[in-house]
Design an enzyme around this catalytic site. Structure first.
Site, PDB file in Angstrom:
ATOM      1  N   THR A 132       0.843  -1.282   0.043  1.00 42.42           N
ATOM      2  CA  THR A 132       0.011   0.010  -0.047  1.00 42.42           C
ATOM      3  C   THR A 132       0.955   1.231   0.012  1.00 42.42           C
ATOM      4  O   THR A 132       0.354   2.249  -0.197  1.00 42.42           O
ATOM      5  CB  THR A 132      -0.906   0.276   1.274  1.00 42.42           C
ATOM      6  OG1 THR A 132      -0.174  -0.209   2.305  1.00 42.42           O
ATOM      7  CG2 THR A 132      -2.025  -1.079   1.296  1.00 42.42           C
ATOM      8  N   GLY A 133       2.027   0.969   0.174  1.00 45.46           N
ATOM      9  CA  GLY A 133       2.935   2.423   0.085  1.00 45.46           C
ATOM     10  C   GLY A 133       3.138   2.825  -1.388  1.00 45.46           C
ATOM     11  O   GLY A 133       2.907   2.109  -2.285  1.00 45.46           O
ATOM     12  N   ARG A 134       3.732   3.807  -1.437  1.00 39.94           N
ATOM     13  CA  ARG A 134       4.160   4.789  -2.620  1.00 39.94           C
ATOM     14  C   ARG A 134       4.747   3.807  -3.684  1.00 39.94           C
ATOM     15  O   ARG A 134       4.271   3.654  -4.720  1.00 39.94           O
ATOM     16  CB  ARG A 134       4.799   6.008  -2.333  1.00 39.94           C
ATOM     17  CG  ARG A 134       4.986   6.958  -3.732  1.00 39.94           C
ATOM     18  CD  ARG A 134       5.959   8.176  -3.401  1.00 39.94           C
ATOM     19  NE  ARG A 134       7.178   7.621  -3.348  1.00 39.94           N
ATOM     20  CZ  ARG A 134       8.196   8.500  -3.960  1.00 39.94           C
ATOM     21  NH1 ARG A 134       7.947   9.548  -4.675  1.00 39.94           N
ATOM     22  NH2 ARG A 134       9.425   8.093  -3.815  1.00 39.94           N
ATOM     23  N   LYS A 164      -3.734  -2.578   7.245  1.00 39.73           N
ATOM     24  CA  LYS A 164      -4.402  -2.364   5.861  1.00 39.73           C
ATOM     25  C   LYS A 164      -5.241  -3.716   5.340  1.00 39.73           C
ATOM     26  O   LYS A 164      -5.783  -3.671   4.316  1.00 39.73           O
ATOM     27  CB  LYS A 164      -3.721  -1.976   4.856  1.00 39.73           C
ATOM     28  CG  LYS A 164      -2.985  -0.558   5.186  1.00 39.73           C
ATOM     29  CD  LYS A 164      -3.906   0.643   4.909  1.00 39.73           C
ATOM     30  CE  LYS A 164      -3.341   2.073   5.498  1.00 39.73           C
ATOM     31  NZ  LYS A 164      -2.182   2.575   4.404  1.00 39.73           N
ATOM     32  N   GLU A 223      32.083  -4.825  -9.674  1.00 39.31           N
ATOM     33  CA  GLU A 223      32.675  -3.668  -9.175  1.00 39.31           C
ATOM     34  C   GLU A 223      33.543  -3.716  -8.185  1.00 39.31           C
ATOM     35  O   GLU A 223      33.792  -4.845  -7.705  1.00 39.31           O
ATOM     36  CB  GLU A 223      31.295  -2.800  -8.272  1.00 39.31           C
ATOM     37  CG  GLU A 223      30.280  -2.060  -9.117  1.00 39.31           C
ATOM     38  CD  GLU A 223      29.389  -1.663  -8.460  1.00 39.31           C
ATOM     39  OE1 GLU A 223      29.339  -1.691  -7.159  1.00 39.31           O
ATOM     40  OE2 GLU A 223      28.179  -1.144  -9.046  1.00 39.31           O
ATOM     41  N   HIS A 274      27.274   2.894  -2.998  1.00 32.86           N
ATOM     42  CA  HIS A 274      26.973   1.650  -2.558  1.00 32.86           C
ATOM     43  C   HIS A 274      28.024   1.316  -1.368  1.00 32.86           C
ATOM     44  O   HIS A 274      29.263   1.438  -1.435  1.00 32.86           O
ATOM     45  CB  HIS A 274      27.206   0.389  -3.399  1.00 32.86           C
ATOM     46  CG  HIS A 274      26.602   0.538  -4.803  1.00 32.86           C
ATOM     47  ND1 HIS A 274      25.502   1.153  -5.077  1.00 32.86           N
ATOM     48  CD2 HIS A 274      27.200   0.292  -5.952  1.00 32.86           C
ATOM     49  CE1 HIS A 274      24.983   1.044  -6.281  1.00 32.86           C
ATOM     50  NE2 HIS A 274      26.065   0.585  -6.987  1.00 32.86           N
TER      51      HIS A 274
END
Lengths: 504, 334
Positions: free
Chosen positions: B27-29, B53, B231, B270
């Site tokens: 339900t979050g953005r 929720k 990397e 990172h």
């Protein structure tokens, strides 16, 4: 800072019930004199700097009297480590050291657990005697196998009467590392003294940046693992990151390489940024800073990042490039960059690789909005390689004479005047020049406002509540740039950057 | 007609359209936005979880308070066990969410958020080990199997993801999120199709690391070559080199290692990309992989051509075509 100084680490060790030498930190020769006098014994004075080999560089001094301590401190406080002046020294009792033990906890990325390195045959120069060090697994709760520590001690020349105390000290070090969520915690050396004490004579600690929020007691003001004390710009950048959690903004200044043209770098995503830096370095440039705005950052965040990059003196160009195939919508970045470039009346060339979702729109916004600036601004897409972008950048920099420029921020005259319409948003204020708003202009502003503005008395005004508009900075900056592109620069989002304007 | 070989039950790794997925923090953005991508691309998202929720729905997907309730729903009403949980909750809550999913019996997790504390990640790993579960991340853009399904946010939009990534036989493992997409896109432009793209995550403590994902690709019949975006920092690339030396990874490996210009001690966003005490240097990684027999390119732009070259040499088709029965190599690309 996520790296702690020796004196800060020793405070934590003391709190964890380990013995540390008596002493205190001094910022002046007089303070050092007072500390030495109070200790009333021969002292050692050590620079507080993030470096190894302090002794070899002359950063450690011994003194028998308070006067000697003061003059030694005076000398040490004029030292520089790299580009950074020494600001503090630690004044401590000299220890009658008998045996040295090397203790270092770190995170083993392959095993995904902490590991403790233990060397019972001395601490100094341990790097050269790696074979004498054992690796002991540490539990996720910071516990370790005491028997393993004791069996190691049994093989040493340290008197057995001290083994239990040493094993306790090692256990406390591991538990402390767990409590403060250290990425690394080294006590080197842990010593035994001729009078039978066990003491942490020196320490180095690095706290996990991501856990700093749980450890207010550590007094870390900048949770960034830099190799130097934070610069003023890094402090400003960090404050921005803390105030806006939409996406990531990382800014670090790099050691300046003499003899090469210096550029501001703006990456997106760590891997793509590193690759792009490799490309721009290969093209013969020196990079003033590393910057990363990624993870779907707000427009305001990209704008502020660009302002900070441009505040670095001596840069002859602005190179932006990330992975090149961004999952995020790239027009947000285009708006943020365009706003910064326009405000600063950009006088050095900029090349920005905006590949990824909505790249066509992003490049069009950037190039069109910046078309009348003194220096060229070029946008590129995912089919343009970093090397190709770097080549275009080289050409543009050469064409502009590879000159650094002093840029002054420009704010429209109607900002801050009582005749202008304005309302607050998070981190700033929106200003609309109502005197310049005829019917057509009003319609234009409203049309680009994403439903946030409506008409009242023939002028654009807020159509939603102040709460609702507070977080709509991205939409409003887009509106500002679109109105400007359409020839009506009547709306301005004023986003102050605390500390930056004062710095310039 | 199509040429052989032909896989009737080919796998891809980690994610495909048959796997049942739940989203924690739906339900979050971010959870909401990425669920849309996953669903539109073809992922079988069966339920979501957000404490408090329960009873809501997101994109017609039912929301439950707990992972256990979501699992029970999936099993009793849809007859499916949950294969994967994708986690989009704030970093400080990731540990609790992940352990909840592990304890509910979910065997594969994807931890999207970044800034998850290192000791939390180690606790999650210990819990996963104890329950026979595995996870990708934290700080991962996700995993995508072209023509099949995606977890996380690779591609951003389903339409972009379809345009950018072709079906084929190359598995991608990347330590950078953005570069996962870049590798996939540039390989696709060179005609190279993919089995699965995996972003292992940008942090130093990861659930699945390059060597483990390489072993999964080794076992995957669809994958016939492996592309690595490595990397500086850590030991993942060196460990992969060791697996090649030991003949545990026998499929051809083509690699690029980022960070040649980085100086020791500098950290590039990172947490994972930091060189400590001379370990994890660019030169060391390149040397280890080359000596093991991998192809290592020094310019990222050379990666597609080098991959094509390796595939041609090994007589591996550049791309395949996904059908409901499996993948078939297109004749033109042989």
């Amino acid at each position: 800072m996520a790296r702690l100084h020796e004196y800060q680490g020793k405070r934590l060790l003391r709190e964890a019930a380990l013995n540390v030498p008596r002493g205190a930190v001094a910022s002046s020769a007089d303070e050092a004199r007072v500390i030495a006098r109070d200790l009333a014994c021969p002292v050692v004075i050590k620079i507080q700097a993030w470096t190894t080999g302090r002794k070899a560089m002359g950063g450690v001094a011994f003194a028998s009297t308070p006067g000697e301590a003061a003059s030694a401190a005076a000398r040490l406080l004029t030292m520089k480590v790299g580009a950074f002046p020494v600001e503090q020294v630690l004044v401590e009792e000299q220890l009658p050291i008998e045996h040295e033990v090397f203790v270092s906890l770190s995170i083993d990325d392959a095993a995904r657990r902490p590991v403790l390195l233990l060397g019972v045959a001395g601490g100094t120069g341990i790097e050269q005697r790696a074979e004498q060090v054992v690796r002991l697994p540490v539990g996720i709760d910071g516990t370790l196998d005491r028997a393993a520590v004791l069996s190691r001690l049994a093989a040493s020349r340290i008197p057995s009467t001290l083994h239990a105390t040493l094993a306790d000290a090692v256990a406390k070090i591991a538990l402390l590392a767990r409590r403060i969520e250290a990425r690394s915690l080294e006590v080197n050396p842990l010593v035994t003294t001729r009078d039978g004490r066990v003491m942490a004579a020196d320490c180095r600690m690095t706290i996990d940046d991501y856990a700093v929020f749980r450890h207010a007691d550590l007094g870390i003001d900048i949770a960034r693992e830099l190799d130097h004390p934070p610069t003023p710009l890094e402090r400003i950048a960090y404050a921005i990151e803390q105030a806006d959690h939409r996406g990531t903004f990382y800014f670090a200044q790099l050691p300046v390489e003499a003899g090469k043209p210096l550029i501001g770098f703006h990456g997106a995503g760590g891997g793509g940024s590193m690759m792009s830096m490799d490309a721009i370095t290969a093209a013969g440039f020196a990079i003033a800073n590393f910057t990363d705005t990624s993870g779907n950052p707000s427009v305001a965040k990209v704008y502020r990042a660009a302002r900070i990059i441009l505040a670095q003196p001596g840069i002859v160009g602005y190179f932006g490039s990330g992975s090149g195939v961004a999952s995020q919508e790239q027009f947000h970045s285009a708006y943020g960059l365009a706003k910064a470039f326009i405000e600063m009346n950009l006088a050095i060339p900029a090349v920005i690789r905006l590949g990824g979702n909505s790249e066509d729109r992003a490049v069009e916004i950037l190039e069109d909005a910046c078309r009348n600036l003194p220096a060229p601004v070029r946008g590129f897409k995912k089919d343009d390689t970093p090397a190709a972008c770097a080549a275009v950048f080289s050409e543009l920099v050469a064409k502009c004479g590879a000159r650094a420029a002093t840029m002054q921020r420009r704010v429209p005259e109607y900002v801050g005047t009582p005749a202008s319409y304005s309302f607050p948003i998070t981190g700033g204020r929106v200003w609309i020049d109502h005197s310049a708003c005829d019917a057509a202009t009003t319609q234009l502003v409203i049309q680009h406002s994403a439903g946030l503005l409506g008409e009242q008395g023939g002028r654009p005004v807020l159509a939603v509540s102040e709460e609702e508009v507070a977080g709509k900075d991205s939409e409003l900056i887009a509106c500002e740039i679109e109105c400007r592109r359409a020839g009506a620069p009547v709306l301005f989002v004023n986003l102050p950057i605390p500390g930056l304007d004062e710095l310039q | 007609m199509f040429s052989v070989p032909l896989w009737f039950d080919f796998m891809a790794i980690i994610i495909d359209e048959k796997k049942s997925v739940i989203v924690q923090g739906i339900t979050g953005r971010e959870g909401r936005a990425r669920t849309k991508l996953m669903k539109e691309f073809g992922t079988n998202v069966v339920a979501g979880c957000t404490p408090g929720k329960g009873g809501d729905s997101v994109l017609e997907i039912p929301v439950y308070d707990t992972v256990l309730e979501a699992c029970n729903y999936a099993e009793s009403y849809m007859g499916e066990a949950i294969d994967i949980s994708v986690i989009f909750v704030p970093a400080a809550l990731v540990k609790a969410a992940a352990i909840e999913a592990i304890e509910a019996g979910v065997k594969m997790l994807l931890l999207v958020p970044d800034r998850v504390p290192v000791w939390d990640a180690m606790e999650i790993y210990a819990a996963a080990q104890g329950n026979g579960a595995r996870f990708v991340g934290p700080n991962t853009l996700g995993v995508l199997s072209p023509g099949r399904a995606v977890i996380g946010m690779i591609g951003g939009r389903a339409q972009s993801a379809r345009e950018w990534f072709k079906v084929g036989h190359v598995g991608i493992i990347s330590r950078s999120g953005g570069m996962t997409s870049s590798c996939g896109y540039y390989l696709g432009r060179a005609g190279v199709g993919l089995s699965t793209l995996v972003h292992v995550g940008g942090d130093s403590i990861l659930g699945l690391r390059i060597p483990e994902v390489a072993l999964m690709f080794e076992d995957d019949p669809q994958t016939r070559a492996i592309v690595i975006f490595g990397e500086i920092g850590g030991s993942q690339e060196e460990q992969l080199a060791q697996l090649i030396v030991e003949r545990k990874v026998t499929k051809p490996v083509i690699a690029y290692i980022g960070g040649a210009a980085a100086k020791e001690g500098t950290r590039f966003s990172h947490a994972g990309a930091i060189i400590e005490g001379g370990k994890g240097t660019h030169a060391g990684k390149v040397k280890a992989l080359r000596e093991a027999g991998a192809t290592v390119v020094t310019a990222f732009g050379d990666l597609p051509a080098a991959t094509v070259e390796v595939l041609r040499t090994k007589d591996i088709p550049l791309a395949g075509r996904f059908t409901t029965e499996g993948t078939e190599d297109t004749e033109a690309q042989r």
